[in-house]
Design an enzyme around this catalytic site. Sequence first.
Site, short mmCIF file in Angstrom:
data_model
loop_
_atom_site.label_atom_id
_atom_site.label_comp_id
_atom_site.label_asym_id
_atom_site.label_seq_id
_atom_site.Cartn_x
_atom_site.Cartn_y
_atom_site.Cartn_z
N GLY A 61 -5.75 -2.91 8.59
CA GLY A 61 -5.37 -1.75 9.38
C GLY A 61 -5.13 -2.03 10.84
O GLY A 61 -4.93 -1.11 11.62
N GLY B 292 -3.07 -7.39 8.12
CA GLY B 292 -2.35 -7.53 9.38
C GLY B 292 -0.92 -8.01 9.26
O GLY B 292 -0.27 -8.24 10.28
N GLY C 220 -0.32 -3.83 3.92
CA GLY C 220 -1.04 -2.56 3.89
C GLY C 220 -0.35 -1.55 4.75
O GLY C 220 0.65 -0.94 4.38
N SER C 221 -0.85 -1.42 5.97
CA SER C 221 -0.35 -0.39 6.87
C SER C 221 1.03 -0.75 7.43
O SER C 221 1.75 0.12 7.92
CB SER C 221 -1.34 -0.22 8.02
OG SER C 221 -2.66 -0.24 7.52
N LYS D 48 -8.21 0.58 -5.22
CA LYS D 48 -9.42 -0.01 -4.63
C LYS D 48 -10.67 0.73 -5.07
O LYS D 48 -10.68 1.96 -5.16
CB LYS D 48 -9.34 0.08 -3.10
CG LYS D 48 -8.26 -0.80 -2.46
CD LYS D 48 -8.33 -0.65 -0.94
CE LYS D 48 -7.10 -1.22 -0.25
NZ LYS D 48 -7.02 -2.68 -0.32
N ASP E 7 0.84 -1.20 0.00
CA ASP E 7 0.00 0.00 0.00
C ASP E 7 0.87 1.24 0.00
O ASP E 7 1.80 1.34 0.81
CB ASP E 7 -0.86 0.05 1.27
CG ASP E 7 -2.09 -0.85 1.18
OD1 ASP E 7 -2.27 -1.51 0.15
OD2 ASP E 7 -2.86 -0.87 2.16
#
Lengths: 184, 290
Positions: free
Chosen positions: B151, B212, B233-234, B79, B22
């Site tokens: 997230g 995650g 992602g994060s 997205k 991301d």
Amino acid sequence: MKVGVLAVQGAFAEMEAYWRAQGAETFEIRQRADVERGMDLLALPGGESTVQGKLINDLGMFEPLKERIRGGIHVFAACAGLILLAEKIDDPGRRDGTRPEKWFGVLPVAVRRNAYGRQLGSFTTVGTFDGKPNVPMTFIRAPAITAILSPEVETLSSFDGKPTSVRWRDITAFTWHPELNATA
Amino acid sequence: MDDRQELNRNLAQMLKGGVIMDVTTPEQAKIAEASGACAVMALERIPADIRAAGGVSRMSDPAMIKGIQAAVSIPVMAKCRIGHIAEARILEAIEIDYIDESEVLSPADDVRHIDKTKFAVPFVCGARDLGEALRRIGEGATMIRTKGEPGTGDVVQAVRHMRKMQSEIRRVVSLREDELYEAAKELAAPLDLVKFVHDNGKLPVVNFAAGGVATPADAALMMELGAEGVFVGSGIFKSGDPAKRAAAIVQAVTNWQDANLLAKLSENLGPAMVGINADEIETIMEERGK
């Protein structure tokens, strides 16, 4: 025949299946120690050239692989593999034809990455490869060979007037994916 | 299946063994590419910030996505909201390489997903179990990922979903052929796809882990459980040293079986994202779209 398949990222499982279907014994090259194993042919699969190029360096495989490639074993390279082998990278943003320092740069051709555009430009066609008609050819965000830099390079297939696979000494390299149509 | 679907499945095959990251800016995209990302997901806010901000979360500004497309040579994904046909059309118009019809954004349709067979551009969708995966593939998804609980930095849901999917695949493989009709009914999935799983022991499309993943060990765990690559992602740009952590996760995915290397890769990465335990949160994104 023993085939070492570079398995750092990309369609390496498909490449192994392709060679096993032809009766070869395959093993995966993920680390430096794997390069030391004996092989008759090194297969470089499709994937992302930036990722593969980085991993072969980070994992300490660049020098030993390059030595192998120069040392007379056969090399079979699809798409990203062709890019890693090419002497020149002819991207629009890279007009000087330089290539990242640590790619192999042994095959005397110039290659433009993503030459047909993004995924919406990906396509399939059927053509003649090395004298064999009706070979299915799958181009995924494919590169193009924009120049041939040695008279020793033989063109094995073409599309739209440009070579799409070549042979030079012990290296056979494709802008398309023979490993994806193994069962076709 | 038409050529376009096949080509779109093929692109996912080229991403295998890789890490999709991301990113929210062209600078982050360049860091991701230089660290070995096989693709980037362009979005205005990463899932941890979407969760923190609350409110309705939508497709990113196309200008922002184009900025990222111009910055890197690897595939760029973006997205759209579940069921939001128009957002997907817009992403197709700007020639995105893959659309993620994602539960991380607020769903636009709380019942139906997009009919993805009507698009030339490929779609990846989240799934928590085999039935959900096959329903999405039936609608035209050419790549699947676990849903995780985006997230949070908590890998527990991704593990649960991947284990569930893999064990259901093993169960389908073990059935007699005349039991597949009932299995299709139970899974609420198309019969031809259930048959494919029975005959081949895997999904007909590439299957990544998502949700995650924050450390090289998390990535290696997901590969061990049968993922063919991971989305992060994060976990990267919410950590202390994004470039180093990203490169370490990339190597961990390639050599997930080598514990000595994983130990080295896990050293001195600086602080990981703080994260929240997935059972301590109020908005459960994985429940969106079934």
